[in-house]
Design a protein around this motif. Structure first.
Motif, PDB file in Angstrom:
ATOM      1  N   ASP A 464       1.007  -1.214   0.043  1.00  0.00           N
ATOM      2  CA  ASP A 464      -0.207   0.006   0.092  1.00  0.00           C
ATOM      3  C   ASP A 464       1.047   1.344  -0.009  1.00  0.00           C
ATOM      4  N   THR A 465       0.907   1.726  -1.071  1.00  0.00           N
ATOM      5  CA  THR A 465       1.731   3.166  -1.356  1.00  0.00           C
ATOM      6  C   THR A 465       0.944   4.032  -1.977  1.00  0.00           C
ATOM      7  N   PRO A 466       1.027   5.353  -1.130  1.00  0.00           N
ATOM      8  CA  PRO A 466       0.118   6.403  -1.955  1.00  0.00           C
ATOM      9  C   PRO A 466       0.745   6.777  -3.191  1.00  0.00           C
ATOM     10  N   GLY A 467      -0.267   6.760  -4.429  1.00  0.00           N
ATOM     11  CA  GLY A 467      -0.142   7.066  -5.750  1.00  0.00           C
ATOM     12  C   GLY A 467       0.275   5.879  -6.567  1.00  0.00           C
ATOM     13  N   LEU A 468      -0.008   4.716  -5.842  1.00  0.00           N
ATOM     14  CA  LEU A 468       0.566   3.225  -6.586  1.00  0.00           C
ATOM     15  C   LEU A 468      -0.319   2.533  -6.059  1.00  0.00           C
ATOM     16  N   GLU A 469      -1.798   2.484  -6.663  1.00  0.00           N
ATOM     17  CA  GLU A 469      -3.031   1.675  -6.442  1.00  0.00           C
ATOM     18  C   GLU A 469      -3.112   0.777  -7.654  1.00  0.00           C
ATOM     19  N   ASN A 470      -3.582  -0.408  -7.216  1.00  0.00           N
ATOM     20  CA  ASN A 470      -4.003  -1.503  -8.157  1.00  0.00           C
ATOM     21  C   ASN A 470      -2.595  -2.362  -8.659  1.00  0.00           C
ATOM     22  N   ASP A 471      -2.852  -3.631  -8.969  1.00  0.00           N
ATOM     23  CA  ASP A 471      -1.814  -4.289  -9.506  1.00  0.00           C
ATOM     24  C   ASP A 471      -0.385  -4.144  -8.511  1.00  0.00           C
ATOM     25  N   ASP A 472      -0.729  -4.132  -7.336  1.00  0.00           N
ATOM     26  CA  ASP A 472       0.419  -3.953  -6.297  1.00  0.00           C
ATOM     27  C   ASP A 472       0.502  -5.211  -5.159  1.00  0.00           C
ATOM     28  N   TRP A 473       0.521  -6.304  -5.892  1.00  0.00           N
ATOM     29  CA  TRP A 473       0.516  -7.522  -5.282  1.00  0.00           C
ATOM     30  C   TRP A 473       1.487  -8.551  -5.850  1.00  0.00           C
ATOM     31  N   ILE A 474       1.788  -9.611  -5.102  1.00  0.00           N
ATOM     32  CA  ILE A 474       2.718 -10.809  -5.648  1.00  0.00           C
ATOM     33  C   ILE A 474       2.120 -12.110  -4.878  1.00  0.00           C
ATOM     34  N   GLY A 496       3.066  -7.745  -9.329  1.00  0.00           N
ATOM     35  CA  GLY A 496       2.435  -6.628 -10.117  1.00  0.00           C
ATOM     36  C   GLY A 496       3.220  -5.389 -10.224  1.00  0.00           C
ATOM     37  N   GLU A 497       2.896  -4.655 -11.423  1.00  0.00           N
ATOM     38  CA  GLU A 497       3.545  -3.440 -11.663  1.00  0.00           C
ATOM     39  C   GLU A 497       3.888  -2.399 -10.566  1.00  0.00           C
ATOM     40  N   ASN A 498       2.845  -2.391  -9.691  1.00  0.00           N
ATOM     41  CA  ASN A 498       2.841  -1.449  -8.709  1.00  0.00           C
ATOM     42  C   ASN A 498       3.231  -2.087  -7.132  1.00  0.00           C
ATOM     43  N   PHE A 499       3.700  -3.284  -7.336  1.00  0.00           N
ATOM     44  CA  PHE A 499       4.153  -4.128  -5.921  1.00  0.00           C
ATOM     45  C   PHE A 499       5.298  -3.106  -5.568  1.00  0.00           C
ATOM     46  N   PRO A 501       7.296  -3.009  -1.966  1.00  0.00           N
ATOM     47  CA  PRO A 501       7.687  -3.179  -0.354  1.00  0.00           C
ATOM     48  C   PRO A 501       8.966  -2.240  -0.347  1.00  0.00           C
ATOM     49  N   GLU A 502       8.753  -1.132   0.143  1.00  0.00           N
ATOM     50  CA  GLU A 502      10.309  -0.288   0.273  1.00  0.00           C
ATOM     51  C   GLU A 502      11.060  -0.722   1.507  1.00  0.00           C
ATOM     52  N   MET A 503      10.572  -1.516   2.205  1.00  0.00           N
ATOM     53  CA  MET A 503      11.573  -2.293   3.154  1.00  0.00           C
ATOM     54  C   MET A 503      12.158  -3.785   2.786  1.00  0.00           C
ATOM     55  N   GLY A 504      11.760  -3.944   1.389  1.00  0.00           N
ATOM     56  CA  GLY A 504      12.476  -5.089   0.742  1.00  0.00           C
ATOM     57  C   GLY A 504      13.054  -4.930  -0.387  1.00  0.00           C
ATOM     58  N   PHE A 505      13.061  -5.918  -1.331  1.00  0.00           N
ATOM     59  CA  PHE A 505      13.916  -5.777  -2.626  1.00  0.00           C
ATOM     60  C   PHE A 505      13.016  -6.399  -3.889  1.00  0.00           C
ATOM     61  N   VAL A 506      12.901  -5.710  -5.031  1.00  0.00           N
ATOM     62  CA  VAL A 506      12.327  -6.266  -6.078  1.00  0.00           C
ATOM     63  C   VAL A 506      13.032  -6.096  -7.216  1.00  0.00           C
ATOM     64  N   ARG A 507      13.485  -7.247  -7.973  1.00  0.00           N
ATOM     65  CA  ARG A 507      14.442  -7.182  -8.959  1.00  0.00           C
ATOM     66  C   ARG A 507      13.563  -6.630 -10.185  1.00  0.00           C
ATOM     67  N   ARG A 508      12.375  -7.223 -10.575  1.00  0.00           N
ATOM     68  CA  ARG A 508      11.573  -7.038 -11.902  1.00  0.00           C
ATOM     69  C   ARG A 508      10.049  -6.769 -11.234  1.00  0.00           C
ATOM     70  N   ARG A 509       9.623  -5.737 -11.651  1.00  0.00           N
ATOM     71  CA  ARG A 509       8.248  -5.597 -11.175  1.00  0.00           C
ATOM     72  C   ARG A 509       7.440  -5.731 -12.423  1.00  0.00           C
ATOM     73  N   GLY A 510       6.160  -6.058 -12.448  1.00  0.00           N
ATOM     74  CA  GLY A 510       5.333  -6.222 -13.442  1.00  0.00           C
ATOM     75  C   GLY A 510       5.601  -7.112 -14.376  1.00  0.00           C
ATOM     76  N   ARG A 511       6.226  -8.478 -13.784  1.00  0.00           N
ATOM     77  CA  ARG A 511       6.612  -9.466 -14.552  1.00  0.00           C
ATOM     78  C   ARG A 511       5.701 -10.741 -14.016  1.00  0.00           C
ATOM     79  N   ARG A 512       5.619 -11.800 -14.697  1.00  0.00           N
ATOM     80  CA  ARG A 512       5.482 -13.249 -14.199  1.00  0.00           C
ATOM     81  C   ARG A 512       6.670 -14.148 -14.541  1.00  0.00           C
ATOM     82  N   ILE A 513       7.280 -14.810 -13.675  1.00  0.00           N
ATOM     83  CA  ILE A 513       8.340 -15.546 -13.727  1.00  0.00           C
ATOM     84  C   ILE A 513       8.072 -17.124 -13.505  1.00  0.00           C
ATOM     85  N   ALA A 514       8.439 -17.967 -14.477  1.00  0.00           N
ATOM     86  CA  ALA A 514       8.273 -19.363 -14.345  1.00  0.00           C
ATOM     87  C   ALA A 514       9.792 -19.760 -14.406  1.00  0.00           C
TER      88      ALA A 514
END
Length: 752
Positions: A464-474, A496-499, A501-514
């Motif tokens: 939950d980040t102000p200005g980044l709504e929807n598509d914010d899950w993993i 999700g594109e808007n996922f 976590p500012e206390m975490g680390f995300v390498r590639r947003r808005g992707r699905r990885i198999a």
């Protein structure tokens, strides 16, 4: 703030498949998994499936002096029954050199002694006596204590033939091993003509366990004979399990009665002073003096409260430099000890750093690699019955453009079934600025079957980040099966594109990885001519595919790794990769070179050989060549290690990468020089010098450490960064003193 060889991160993709293709591949692997489950191990019953081994601790009122000589009469009554058996190289056979173990206890200490017999003491290898020595290149004896006897968690204590110490906390069935945990315990080891003798004294106040009058603990006794490349156990697990992953295969330690766990108070103040000169910022010389305190209190036998005020990490080793040849942010691991204790409790699901981490503590007190002052904080962590709990709250001060910020984390995990768990995680980051907040919350579950041979994991999380709504899950689901001959893994993650976590680390947003992996292990018999010099052969196949949000494939990789491990500990590896990469926007590389948008296909081959790293002179050579965004890449890695004795070691690492693409060409150079000297097991001098031609800088980190009493240190740290472009030189010298006092503290010979 990690240590080790400098490395270059290339544009190796984080691949996957289209949904239909991934489904077919997952189905194929599922069929293979079912075949393996139905057929079972390929070589009959595995070692480690035999009956439970029992050790008995004998009470004593006699004074035990730690000197590596078992001359007290009490030792004559405390011998543990049972011989040691090989895990490597001849699984299940009796150890070629036996180990005898004794266990005593009194009101304050658990005592463990061992005589490690060896018919040829020239084969006993001792390369390092520093605190937390590198176990892969040593002869050593180790104990694992599962003090709640839950087959999930434990304490790991190890020592060399001359008294070096290494310890860690094990959690989550060994999937998390906190090597930066330092406990108070004492050991003396004495080499002799027939091997070496070990005497350990472990204060009960160092350990967490129940308040039951009669204690039953899980226990492992382990011995590594590096000169013979042989691993032996008193309670033998299957060879696919390392010592820290084999908690559930431990024997039992019985006989301990009427002892108190470590519900004690520990106060550790520090003072630090130093001089800093920052030429790059045109700042004058600054003289600094500071102080703070850390407090630890055992709230219950299983829960620990940690408090910190004016937290300082000036003594932590500098980060290893990296050159980024990918389109994605670099990952740096956490090395600060405050955040690493009980780190396994905060681990969330089966997320990996090449995908995302929901919580990564390096986001607290660091901004772009530069420290941000920490006002203080608190952490409550541990377990209550079958529940693991972690609560963390930290407050930073404002520094430059970084506002004062509060960081909060709440983690709970509930044990279910025999070795499974479900849990939830909540995080909140909040500064005093308007709309400057970030929250994340998620649930996860891990189901383990057949004594952890089969693992099924799933998680879902939202931010939950102000200005980044929807598509914010993993969301992620993963399955893994392994035995001594086969390893199978299949996973799918949707980010999700808007996922965010500012206390975490995300390498590639808005992707699905198999991702899918399949590997085989061919153990060679030492009785054959081929097996006399080859121990294991590991062929495999790996596939990954990454999809953009519109369903198009962004990255696809098919890799064929092949590794051979030799009987002397050396290894040869070869990997062939086929890759596809789609650039939807230009990709800027170092030195102003740019790869334009388009579709690219790669073939790449990598070869490497590492000699026996326990030898006085050892080395690693690696070579890679392949395609790179319409051009070519060539890489060379050369690493050499020299150990004069267990007191001194030196290493030099050099990595060169040559990139040639239509837009231009460049060459990167990374050089690292490390020298370590151990005066004794409690006093060390370490130096680490790095050169990076991309930044045209030379950085030096020199650290002196004296452990003047348990958990109490004196540090002298010198840092020097020379920017050859700006002709600037930043320097700092810091002296730090810590003194730990504990309620009811007990002493041992050599520390009084």
């Amino acid at each position: 703030m990690d240590s080790g060889i400098m490395k270059i991160n290339r544009a190796s993709p984080q691949p996957g498949r289209t949904p239909a293709t991934w489904t077919r591949c997952a189905g194929t692997l599922l069929c293979a998994l079912l075949v393996v489950l139905c057929t079972g191990p390929l070589q009959g019953q595995e070692a480690g499936s035999s009956g439970l081994r029992i050790a008995t601790a004998t009470p004593t009122t006699e004074k035990i002096t730690l000197d590596g000589v078992l001359d007290e009469p009490a030792w004559q009554t405390a011998k543990v029954d049972g011989e040691f058996f090989q895990q490597d190289p001849r699984e299940g056979e009796m150890a070629t050199q036996q180990t005898e173990v004794w266990v005593l206890y009194d009101r304050d200490f658990l005592y463990v002694a061992a005589i490690c017999h060896d018919s040829d003491t020239k084969k006993i290898v001792t390369n390092d006596i520093s605190r937390d020595f590198a176990t892969q290149n040593e002869d050593y004896f180790a104990v694992v204590l599962d003090t709640f006897n839950d087959d999930r968690n434990g304490y790991y204590l190890a020592t060399t033939a001359v008294g070096g110490q290494k310890d860690s906390q094990i959690s989550n069935e060994g999937r998390a091993n906190n090597v930066n945990w330092d406990g108070v315990w004492y050991v003396e080891s004495r080499p002799h003509s027939g091997g070496y003798t070990v005497e350990m004294a472990i204060p009960f106040k160092t350990l967490r366990f129940s308040r039951d009058r009669q204690q039953v603990w899980g226990v492992h006794f382990y011995r590594r004979m590096r000169g013979r490349n042989e691993s032996t156990y008193w309670s033998l697990p299957p060879r696919r399990y390392s010592l820290t992953r084999a908690v559930e295969y431990a024997g039992e330690l019985r006989g301990i009665e009427n002892v108190e766990p470590g519900r004690n108070l520990q106060v550790k103040p520090y003072v630090a002073g130093g001089v800093t000169k920052l030429h790059s910022r045109d700042e004058g010389t600054e003289h600094e003096f500071d102080g703070g305190v850390d407090v630890k209190y055992g709230v219950t036998s299983g829960l620990v409260l940690d408090l910190t005020a004016n937290t300082d990490f000036s003594h932590v080793e500098a980060d290893t430099q990296q050159v980024n040849l990918t389109r994605f942010p670099l990952f740096f691991p956490e090395k600060r000890e405050f955040f690493l204790e009980n780190v396994g409790i905060f681990q969330f699901g089966a997320l990996e750093r090449n995908e995302a981490l929901l919580f990564h503590s390096r986001t607290i007190g660091l901004e772009g690699g530069e420290p941000v002052p920490i006002l203080g904080g608190a952490r409550l962590s541990g377990r209550a019955g079958n529940t693991s709990l972690g609560l963390l709250n930290m407050q930073t001060r404002s520094e430059g453009s970084s506002p004062a910020t509060n960081f909060s984390v709440a983690r709970v995990s509930q044990n279910i079934l025999e070795n499974s768990n479900v849990g939830a995680l909540f995080m909140n980051k909040q500064s005093g600025l308007p709309d400057d907040s970030n929250r994340a919350f998620g649930v996860d579950g891990n189901l383990l079957f057949f004594r952890t041979d089969l693992r099924l994991s799933a998680l879902a999380a939202k931010t939950d980040t102000p200005g980044l709504e929807n598509d914010d899950w993993i969301g992620k689901i993963e399955g893994e099966y392994q035995n001594n001959q086969v390893q199978v893994l299949s996973s799918y993650v949707d980010i999700g594109e808007n996922f965010n976590p500012e206390m975490g680390f995300v390498r590639r947003r808005g992707r699905r990885i198999a991702r899918n992996e399949f590997g085989l292990i061919f153990r060679q018999s030492p009785d054959t001519g081929f097996g006399s010099w080859v121990r294991d052969i590991f062929p495999g196949v790996e596939s990954e595919q990454v999809f953009l949000s519109d369903g198009r494939t962004e990255t696809k990789t098919l890799a064929f790794p092949f590794t051979v491990e030799f009987q002397d500990g050396s290894a040869f590896s070869m990997t062939f990769n086929q890759q596809f990469e789609r650039l939807t926007e230009p990709f800027e590389l170092p030195f102003g070179v740019e790869a334009p948008t388009g579709d690219y296909r790669f073939n790449e081959t990598n070869l490497s050989f590492a000699s026996d790293q326990s030898d006085p002179i050892a080395g690693t050579v690696a070579y890679g060549r392949g395609d790179f965004f319409g051009g070519t890449t060539r890489s060379v890695l050369l690493a050499a290690r020299l150990r004069k004795s267990y007191r001194f070691s030196g290493s030099v690492d050099y990595e060169r990468v040559r990139i040639e693409i239509p837009d231009g060409a460049f060459t990167t150079h990374l050089v690292g020089l490390r020298m370590d000297y151990s005066f004794n097991p409690r006093m060390f001098l370490n130096s680490f010098i790095q050169y990076n031609n991309e930044t045209n800088s030379i950085s030096s980190n020199i650290r002196f450490r004296l452990i003047h009493r348990p958990l109490s240190d004196i540090y002298v740290v010198y840092n020097d960064i020379r920017d050859r472009r700006q002709r600037a030189n930043d320097r700092s010298l810091t002296v730090k003193y810590t003194h730990c006092t504990r309620s009811g503290q007990v002493g041992q010979e050599g520390w009084n």
